[in-house]
Scaffold this motif. Structure first.
Motif, short mmCIF file in Angstrom:
data_model
loop_
_atom_site.label_atom_id
_atom_site.label_comp_id
_atom_site.label_asym_id
_atom_site.label_seq_id
_atom_site.Cartn_x
_atom_site.Cartn_y
_atom_site.Cartn_z
N ALA A 95 -5.87 1.70 -2.34
CA ALA A 95 -4.75 1.18 -3.11
C ALA A 95 -3.87 2.32 -3.59
O ALA A 95 -4.36 3.27 -4.21
CB ALA A 95 -5.26 0.36 -4.30
N VAL A 96 -2.58 2.23 -3.28
CA VAL A 96 -1.62 3.27 -3.66
C VAL A 96 -0.48 2.61 -4.44
O VAL A 96 0.18 1.70 -3.92
CB VAL A 96 -1.07 4.01 -2.44
N VAL A 97 -0.24 3.06 -5.65
CA VAL A 97 0.84 2.52 -6.47
C VAL A 97 2.16 3.14 -6.00
O VAL A 97 2.30 4.37 -5.95
CB VAL A 97 0.61 2.83 -7.96
N LEU A 98 3.14 2.29 -5.66
CA LEU A 98 4.42 2.79 -5.20
C LEU A 98 5.26 3.27 -6.38
O LEU A 98 5.23 2.68 -7.46
CB LEU A 98 5.17 1.69 -4.43
N ARG A 103 9.26 1.89 -4.67
CA ARG A 103 8.88 0.73 -5.47
C ARG A 103 10.07 -0.21 -5.64
O ARG A 103 9.93 -1.44 -5.52
CB ARG A 103 8.35 1.19 -6.83
N GLU A 104 11.25 0.35 -5.90
CA GLU A 104 12.43 -0.48 -6.13
C GLU A 104 12.78 -1.28 -4.87
O GLU A 104 13.11 -2.47 -4.95
CB GLU A 104 13.62 0.39 -6.55
N ARG A 105 12.73 -0.64 -3.71
CA ARG A 105 13.03 -1.34 -2.46
C ARG A 105 12.04 -2.46 -2.21
O ARG A 105 12.41 -3.58 -1.82
CB ARG A 105 13.02 -0.37 -1.28
N SER A 106 10.78 -2.16 -2.42
CA SER A 106 9.74 -3.15 -2.14
C SER A 106 9.84 -4.34 -3.10
O SER A 106 9.69 -5.50 -2.68
CB SER A 106 8.35 -2.51 -2.25
N PHE A 107 10.09 -4.05 -4.37
CA PHE A 107 10.19 -5.15 -5.33
C PHE A 107 11.44 -5.99 -5.05
O PHE A 107 11.40 -7.23 -5.18
CB PHE A 107 10.23 -4.61 -6.76
N ALA A 108 12.53 -5.35 -4.65
CA ALA A 108 13.73 -6.10 -4.31
C ALA A 108 13.48 -7.03 -3.13
O ALA A 108 13.97 -8.17 -3.10
CB ALA A 108 14.87 -5.13 -3.99
N ARG A 109 12.72 -6.56 -2.16
CA ARG A 109 12.38 -7.41 -1.01
C ARG A 109 11.51 -8.58 -1.44
O ARG A 109 11.66 -9.70 -0.95
CB ARG A 109 11.69 -6.57 0.07
N ALA A 110 10.59 -8.32 -2.37
CA ALA A 110 9.75 -9.40 -2.88
C ALA A 110 10.60 -10.45 -3.58
O ALA A 110 10.39 -11.66 -3.39
CB ALA A 110 8.71 -8.84 -3.84
N VAL A 111 11.58 -10.01 -4.36
CA VAL A 111 12.46 -10.94 -5.07
C VAL A 111 13.30 -11.74 -4.08
O VAL A 111 13.53 -12.94 -4.29
CB VAL A 111 13.36 -10.18 -6.06
N GLU A 112 13.73 -11.09 -3.01
CA GLU A 112 14.51 -11.81 -2.00
C GLU A 112 13.68 -12.92 -1.37
O GLU A 112 14.17 -14.02 -1.10
CB GLU A 112 14.99 -10.84 -0.91
N ASP A 126 9.77 -4.64 -21.26
CA ASP A 126 9.84 -3.22 -20.90
C ASP A 126 8.80 -2.80 -19.87
O ASP A 126 8.88 -1.69 -19.34
CB ASP A 126 9.67 -2.36 -22.16
N ARG A 127 7.82 -3.65 -19.60
CA ARG A 127 6.80 -3.30 -18.60
C ARG A 127 7.39 -3.42 -17.21
O ARG A 127 7.80 -4.50 -16.79
CB ARG A 127 5.58 -4.21 -18.72
N VAL A 128 7.43 -2.32 -16.49
CA VAL A 128 7.89 -2.35 -15.10
C VAL A 128 6.72 -2.84 -14.24
O VAL A 128 5.66 -2.21 -14.20
CB VAL A 128 8.35 -0.96 -14.62
N ILE A 129 6.90 -3.98 -13.59
CA ILE A 129 5.82 -4.57 -12.81
C ILE A 129 5.50 -3.69 -11.61
O ILE A 129 6.38 -3.40 -10.78
CB ILE A 129 6.19 -5.99 -12.35
N PRO A 130 4.26 -3.20 -11.50
CA PRO A 130 3.91 -2.31 -10.39
C PRO A 130 3.80 -3.03 -9.05
O PRO A 130 3.45 -4.22 -8.98
CB PRO A 130 2.54 -1.76 -10.81
#
Length: 289
Positions: A95-98, A103-112, A126-130
């Protein structure tokens, strides 16, 4: 121990090789087993995942929008080696935390793919979801598949491809309907997550067929000479399917016309289903005999 909500999902997942009903029906789920950060004991959690087009999948530590990280995330920070159950297969992973832009690109894709992730981030304050990448750790020998025989394993792998292709068709159909609802007749482009899903499926299918020809087919040809005509036909079908996969990848990778991509998916579905059915009819009796 899993909580009261998770345990029935885990039980159903394992009993049905990764398929669950209810609120998770049709979702891409995996089971993630981590080592407790404080206790050192194993903990299993069902999680939605995002295919990532290569040697990893992504999971998101949303905790339903809580302001605190979920337990499984704190566990992987302390013990990055985890166990992943994908339905058909069980494997060890790192497991590797982005971080940062990745991280921003991956989370944006998840939101899409699923706008609910954005709602969770808003609730989390304020918690940035990992976002966590799970990389399979290569091990010698055959894969660990949830099957009692080689023939059963082959059918399970085939059913997994059928399921993934059905999800892609469903996603594509929903995108087309959304475009119609907005009055455009079809979406302007293929969604980023749908593109990754298609590419992940295509790569997995290529790896499976390559592995069959290098291993399974050679062994069957030696032990069952009478299967030579069937194996020759299956190899020819591999070539035709590979050509269809390349055509689909060209449309998807270039973000081409969604209607063209849908047509390619339908062509691939028809050819692949006929191929899988014939292979099961011809090979499973030999494998389990």
């Amino acid at each position: 121990m899993p909580n009261e909500f998770n345990q029935p999902v885990i039980d159903e997942f394992r009993a049905n090789n990764g398929r669950v009903g209810g609120m998770f029906e049709g979702a891409r789920l995996l089971l993630l087993t981590t080592t407790g950060a404080r206790t050192g004991t194993p903990h299993t959690t069902p999680l939605g995942y995002l295919p990532d087009g290569g040697d990893r999948v992504l999971v998101i530590a949303s905790a339903g929008g809580s302001t605190r990280h979920p337990d499984w995330y704190r566990n992987v920070l302390a013990h990055p080696r985890v166990t992943v159950e994908s339905g058909a297969f069980t494997y060890e992973a790192k497991a590797v935390v982005l971080e940062g832009e990745e991280r921003e690109r991956s989370f944006a894709r998840a939101v899409e793919a699923e706008p609910g992730w954005a709602e969770y981030q808003e609730k989390a304050g304020d918690r940035v979801i990992p976002v966590v990448a799970l990389y399979e750790i290569a091990t010698p020998g055959p894969p660990n598949i949830r099957a009692g025989s080689i023939g059963e394993g082959l059918k399970l792998i085939h059913d997994n491809f059928r399921y993934e292709l059905a999800l892609i068709r469903k996603e594509m159909g929903e995108g087309m309907r959304e475009g119609t609802r907005k009055g455009s007749g079809s979406p302007d482009t293929l969604g980023a997550q749908l593109r990754v899903n298609c590419l992940t499926f295509c790569q997995g299918l290529h790896n499976h067929h390559t592995g069959e020809e290098a291993g399974l087919f050679r062994i069957l040809a030696e032990r069952h000479p009478e299967a030579t005509p069937a194996l020759a036909r299956l190899r020819e079908e591999h070539e035709r399917i590979a050509a269809l996969v390349e055509e689909l990848k060209q449309v998807v990778w270039t973000a081409g016309e969604p209607a063209a991509a849908q047509a390619e998916v339908e062509r691939l579905t028809a050819e692949l289903e006929a191929h899988l059915t014939y292979e099961e009819e011809q090979l499973i009796p030999l494998l389990d005999g």
